[in-house]
Design a protein around this motif. Structure first.
Motif, PDB file in Angstrom:
ATOM      1  N   VAL A 159     -10.561 -66.209  19.351  1.00  0.00           N
ATOM      2  CA  VAL A 159     -11.838 -65.811  19.943  1.00  0.00           C
ATOM      3  C   VAL A 159     -11.725 -65.841  21.459  1.00  0.00           C
ATOM      4  CG1 VAL A 159     -13.172 -66.656  17.978  1.00  0.00           C
ATOM      5  CG2 VAL A 159     -12.743 -68.180  19.929  1.00  0.00           C
ATOM      6  N   PRO A 160     -12.567 -65.089  22.177  1.00  0.00           N
ATOM      7  CA  PRO A 160     -12.564 -65.183  23.636  1.00  0.00           C
ATOM      8  C   PRO A 160     -12.953 -66.602  24.081  1.00  0.00           C
ATOM      9  CG  PRO A 160     -13.857 -63.293  22.898  1.00  0.00           C
ATOM     10  CD  PRO A 160     -13.566 -64.112  21.691  1.00  0.00           C
ATOM     11  N   LEU A 161     -12.497 -66.995  25.241  1.00  0.00           N
ATOM     12  CA  LEU A 161     -12.789 -68.334  25.747  1.00  0.00           C
ATOM     13  C   LEU A 161     -14.291 -68.583  25.830  1.00  0.00           C
ATOM     14  CD1 LEU A 161     -11.908 -71.037  26.967  1.00  0.00           C
ATOM     15  CD2 LEU A 161     -11.712 -69.873  29.186  1.00  0.00           C
ATOM     16  N   HIS A 162     -15.068 -67.587  26.312  1.00  0.00           N
ATOM     17  CA  HIS A 162     -16.511 -67.809  26.431  1.00  0.00           C
ATOM     18  C   HIS A 162     -17.154 -68.039  25.075  1.00  0.00           C
ATOM     19  CE1 HIS A 162     -17.417 -63.569  25.276  1.00  0.00           C
ATOM     20  NE2 HIS A 162     -16.352 -63.277  25.984  1.00  0.00           N
ATOM     21  N   ARG A 163     -16.632 -67.404  24.025  1.00  0.00           N
ATOM     22  CA  ARG A 163     -17.191 -67.610  22.681  1.00  0.00           C
ATOM     23  C   ARG A 163     -16.901 -69.027  22.192  1.00  0.00           C
ATOM     24  NH1 ARG A 163     -17.674 -63.136  20.234  1.00  0.00           N
ATOM     25  NH2 ARG A 163     -18.474 -62.586  22.295  1.00  0.00           N
ATOM     26  N   LEU A 164     -15.686 -69.507  22.455  1.00  0.00           N
ATOM     27  CA  LEU A 164     -15.350 -70.884  22.086  1.00  0.00           C
ATOM     28  C   LEU A 164     -16.253 -71.880  22.806  1.00  0.00           C
ATOM     29  CD1 LEU A 164     -13.041 -72.896  20.812  1.00  0.00           C
ATOM     30  CD2 LEU A 164     -12.503 -73.136  23.241  1.00  0.00           C
ATOM     31  N   LEU A 165     -16.418 -71.710  24.119  1.00  0.00           N
ATOM     32  CA  LEU A 165     -17.213 -72.653  24.910  1.00  0.00           C
ATOM     33  C   LEU A 165     -18.683 -72.591  24.516  1.00  0.00           C
ATOM     34  CD1 LEU A 165     -15.593 -72.081  28.425  1.00  0.00           C
ATOM     35  CD2 LEU A 165     -15.209 -74.005  26.863  1.00  0.00           C
ATOM     36  N   SER A 166     -19.182 -71.411  24.182  1.00  0.00           N
ATOM     37  CA  SER A 166     -20.550 -71.275  23.715  1.00  0.00           C
ATOM     38  C   SER A 166     -20.771 -72.078  22.442  1.00  0.00           C
ATOM     39  CB  SER A 166     -20.882 -69.796  23.481  1.00  0.00           C
ATOM     40  OG  SER A 166     -22.180 -69.643  22.951  1.00  0.00           O
ATOM     41  N   GLY A 167     -19.790 -72.040  21.555  1.00  0.00           N
ATOM     42  CA  GLY A 167     -19.876 -72.835  20.332  1.00  0.00           C
ATOM     43  C   GLY A 167     -19.851 -74.326  20.620  1.00  0.00           C
ATOM     44  N   CYS A 168     -19.018 -74.742  21.564  1.00  0.00           N
ATOM     45  CA  CYS A 168     -18.955 -76.161  21.932  1.00  0.00           C
ATOM     46  C   CYS A 168     -20.284 -76.630  22.518  1.00  0.00           C
ATOM     47  CB  CYS A 168     -17.840 -76.397  22.958  1.00  0.00           C
ATOM     48  SG  CYS A 168     -16.168 -76.165  22.337  1.00  0.00           S
ATOM     49  N   ALA A 169     -20.918 -75.769  23.306  1.00  0.00           N
ATOM     50  CA  ALA A 169     -22.148 -76.149  23.997  1.00  0.00           C
ATOM     51  C   ALA A 169     -23.394 -75.928  23.146  1.00  0.00           C
ATOM     52  CB  ALA A 169     -22.275 -75.350  25.297  1.00  0.00           C
ATOM     53  N   GLY A 170     -23.289 -75.098  22.107  1.00  0.00           N
ATOM     54  CA  GLY A 170     -24.469 -74.759  21.315  1.00  0.00           C
ATOM     55  C   GLY A 170     -25.457 -73.916  22.083  1.00  0.00           C
ATOM     56  N   THR A 171     -24.948 -72.990  22.908  1.00  0.00           N
ATOM     57  CA  THR A 171     -25.791 -72.184  23.790  1.00  0.00           C
ATOM     58  C   THR A 171     -25.632 -70.701  23.484  1.00  0.00           C
ATOM     59  OG1 THR A 171     -24.004 -72.345  25.428  1.00  0.00           O
ATOM     60  CG2 THR A 171     -25.887 -73.819  25.706  1.00  0.00           C
ATOM     61  N   SER A 172     -26.625 -69.930  23.896  1.00  0.00           N
ATOM     62  CA  SER A 172     -26.565 -68.472  23.772  1.00  0.00           C
ATOM     63  C   SER A 172     -25.954 -67.878  25.036  1.00  0.00           C
ATOM     64  CB  SER A 172     -27.973 -67.900  23.567  1.00  0.00           C
ATOM     65  OG  SER A 172     -28.547 -68.405  22.389  1.00  0.00           O
ATOM     66  N   GLU A 173     -25.108 -66.885  24.870  1.00  0.00           N
ATOM     67  CA  GLU A 173     -24.394 -66.312  26.003  1.00  0.00           C
ATOM     68  C   GLU A 173     -25.297 -65.416  26.844  1.00  0.00           C
ATOM     69  OE1 GLU A 173     -20.953 -64.331  24.505  1.00  0.00           O
ATOM     70  OE2 GLU A 173     -19.926 -66.186  23.969  1.00  0.00           O
ATOM     71  N   ARG A 174     -25.087 -65.463  28.153  1.00  0.00           N
ATOM     72  CA  ARG A 174     -25.731 -64.564  29.111  1.00  0.00           C
ATOM     73  C   ARG A 174     -24.727 -64.248  30.210  1.00  0.00           C
ATOM     74  NH1 ARG A 174     -31.409 -64.700  28.743  1.00  0.00           N
ATOM     75  NH2 ARG A 174     -31.548 -63.555  30.702  1.00  0.00           N
ATOM     76  N   LEU A 175     -24.785 -63.048  30.730  1.00  0.00           N
ATOM     77  CA  LEU A 175     -24.002 -62.719  31.918  1.00  0.00           C
ATOM     78  C   LEU A 175     -24.709 -63.287  33.146  1.00  0.00           C
ATOM     79  CD1 LEU A 175     -23.186 -59.070  30.913  1.00  0.00           C
ATOM     80  CD2 LEU A 175     -21.472 -60.854  31.281  1.00  0.00           C
ATOM     81  N   PRO A 176     -23.976 -63.890  34.068  1.00  0.00           N
ATOM     82  CA  PRO A 176     -24.626 -64.541  35.202  1.00  0.00           C
ATOM     83  C   PRO A 176     -24.905 -63.594  36.367  1.00  0.00           C
ATOM     84  CG  PRO A 176     -22.283 -64.952  35.300  1.00  0.00           C
ATOM     85  CD  PRO A 176     -22.523 -64.152  34.039  1.00  0.00           C
ATOM     86  N   LEU A 177     -25.993 -63.853  37.074  1.00  0.00           N
ATOM     87  CA  LEU A 177     -26.247 -63.208  38.354  1.00  0.00           C
ATOM     88  C   LEU A 177     -25.225 -63.766  39.347  1.00  0.00           C
ATOM     89  CD1 LEU A 177     -28.157 -61.488  40.224  1.00  0.00           C
ATOM     90  CD2 LEU A 177     -29.362 -63.642  40.675  1.00  0.00           C
TER      91      LEU A 177
END
Length: 420
Positions: A128-146
Motif C-alpha cells: 500500500v502507499p505510505l499515506h494509506r498505511l499511516l492513515s490506518g495507523c492513525a485511524g484518520t481520513s485522508e485529505r490533501l494539505p493546503l
C-alpha cells in the motif's frame, strides 16, 4: 506482523551542508524501507534531542557517526529477529530502550530514523502507499494539505535585518494541489524578479525564501503582495499570507523588537490585526513568546476567531504539551515536527491531542532538510489539511510538493485543505 532482518544507518548531508542520519530497514520476506532524518535550526526546549558526536575535528562537532553506530548496534540488537505486531509496538520498544522523556540517550534522530524506515518498509510489505498505511495507523481520513510556501526569510534563517523568521503564501482558493503549487511557483518567480530589481540581489535563506535587506515585517508582506498581484493572482480569495514570527527571539526591554522601536504585547497584537486587514494574513506561528501567557490570552480574545494562532516553541510536538497548552489558551493550532516527537507513533499522538483539543494542526519540514518525502505522506494520511515545506525551489523542498502532486493524481478525489 513483521520481523526485521536487518538494520543499517549512515551519515549524509542535509540542505545546510550539515550531517544527518539515513536509515534502512529490511523485513523478513524482503520488503525494505529507507528514510532520511531532517534537522532543525531551532531545536526548542520541549522536543526530542538530536545526538551529535561533539568531535570538533569533524563538521565542527555536528557529526552523527555515533548515532549511526547506536542504530547498528544497540537498536539493531533490540529489534532484529523480533516479531512485531505493528508500528506502534516497534515505536514503544524504541522509546523503552531509550528510557528518557526526550530521547536524549539514543537520540531522537536515531529513533525517528528507525521508526520512519520501518513505516516505509511496512507499507511496501503490505503493498500500500505510505499515506494509506499511516492513515490506518492513525485511524484518520485522508485529505490533501493546503501547502504553505516560505518565500521571504528573516531571523535565524537569513543574514538580513528582518527580525521575523518566515513569510509564507498559501493558495487558499486553488481547486487542486497541482494548481496551487503552480500559482505559488509563479508568484515566487515574480517575487524573484521584483527583489532583484528593487534590491540588486537575490540572497536566499535556509528554506529557499528570498532574504532582501529589509527590516520591518510589513515590508516583507508588501513585497509578497505586490508579487502576487503582478503574477496575476488575487490576494485574499486566491492567495493568503502567513507568518512564523518566532517571537521568543523578538523579546526585548519588556516588549518585542520587530526591527523598529520596541512595541508592547498590545502593540504587537495591534500590528497583527493590521496585517490581517492590509495584507490578508490568516495564520501566525509563535505570534508572542511562549512564556507570555497574558499575550496569548490577549491574542485569543482579540484575534482567535479570525486568525490561526499556531504554537510551536511551547509544544515540541509532544501530546502532553499540546493538551496543557490547549487548557491554558495558548494558541489554537499545533505545529507538528516528527523529529521533535522522536517516533511516528508519538507524532500521531501529538496530532490526535490537537484534534481532541479542537485545534487545527500543520505538518512542518525543518530548516535542514533532505530529499525524503515522508512528511508529505504524513500530511495526507492524518487529514490535518496543512503543510509547510519551504519555498517552491531547492530539491529538498520541491520533493515534498512533487510527492503531493503524485498522491493527488493517484488517489482520486481527496478533499483539499483543513477540515471545516
Amino acid at each position: 506482523m513483521f520481523v526485521i532482518d536487518d538494520l543499517s544507518a549512515w551519515e549524509i548531508l542535509e540542505s545546510r551542508g550539515r550531517p544527518t542520519v539515513a536509515v534502512s530497514v529490511t523485513f523478513r520476506g524482503g520488503a525494505t524501507g529507507t528514510t532520511q532524518v531532517p534537522s532543525g535550526g531551532s531545536p526548542g526546549k520541549h522536543g526530542g534531542v538530536e545526538r551529535r558526536d561533539g568531535d570538533p575535528r569533524r563538521f565542527g562537532g555536528l557529526g552523527v557517526l555515533g548515532v549511526c553506530r547506536t542504530i547498528e548496534t544497540e537498536i539493531r540488537d533490540a529489534v532484529v529477529g523480533r516479531r512485531f505486531t505493528g508500528l506502534t509496538e516497534l515505536d514503544r520498544a524504541l522509546a523503552s530502550l531509550d528510557g528518557t522523556a526526550d530521547k536524549s540517550r539514543l537520540g531522537a534522530n536515531a529513533t525517528l530514523g528507525v521508526s520512519q524506515a520501518t513505516a516505509v518498509a511496512l507499507a511496501a510489505h503490505r503493498g500500500v502507499p505510505l499515506h494509506r498505511l499511516l492513515s490506518g495507523c492513525a485511524g484518520t481520513s485522508e485529505r490533501l494539505p493546503l501547502p504553505f510556501f516560505n518565500v521571504v526569510n528573516g531571523g535565524a534563517h537569513a543574514t538580513n535585518r528582518l527580525r521575523m523568521l518566515e513569510f509564507m503564501i498559501a493558495p487558499v482558493g486553488a481547486p487542486s494541489i497541482r494548481e496551487g503549487i503552480r500559482w505559488c511557483a509563479e508568484i515566487y518567480a515574480m517575487l524573484r524578479h521584483n527583489v532583484l530589481r528593487g534590491h540588486g540581489n537575490i540572497n536566499l535563506g535556509y528554506e529557499g525564501g528570498f532574504a532582501p535587506d529589509i527590516v520591518e515585517p510589513e515590508e516583507a508582506l508588501r513585497l509578497i503582495l505586490e508579487a502576487t498581484v503582478d503574477a496575476g493572482y488575487t490576494p485574499g480569495t486566491q492567495i493568503g499570507l502567513a507568518i512564523d514570527a518566532e517571537a521568543d527571539n523578538l523579546v526585548a526591554d519588556g516588549g518585542y523588537d520587530l526591527g523598529g522601536p520596541v512595541v508592547s504585547t498590545a502593540g504587537l497584537v495591534d500590528r497583527y490585526e493590521q496585517m490581517m486587514r492590509t495584507y490578508f494574513v490568516f495564520s501566525v506561528e509563535d505570534a508572542v513568546a511562549a512564556p507570555d501567557r497574558d499575550g496569548w490570552a490577549l491574542l485569543r480574545s482579540r484575534l482567535g476567531d479570525r486568525l490561526q494562532l499556531v504554537a510551536d516553541a511551547a509544544l515540541g510536538t509532544q501530546a502532553a504539551n499540546i493538551r496543557d497548552a490547549a487548557g491554558t489558551g495558548l494558541g489554537n493550532a499545533a505545529l507538528i515536527k516528527p523529529n521533535q516527537a522522536g517516533t511516528v507513533t508519538e507524532t500521531l499522538e501529538a496530532i490526535a491531542a490537537a484534534r481532541e483539543a479542537g485545534w487545527t494542526a500543520m505538518i512542518s519540514h525543518r530548516s535542514g532538510e533532505t530529499g525524503d518525502t515522508f512528511i508529505a505522506d504524513l500530511a495526507v494520511a492524518t487529514g490535518v489539511g496543512q503543510i509547510k515545506a519551504g519555498a517552491p525551489a531547492g530539491g529538498e523542498r520541491v520533493a515534498k510538493y512533487n510527492r503531493l502532486i503524485e498522491i493527488e493524481l493517484r488517489s482520486g478525489d481527496l478533499p483539499v485543505g483543513p477540515p471545516l
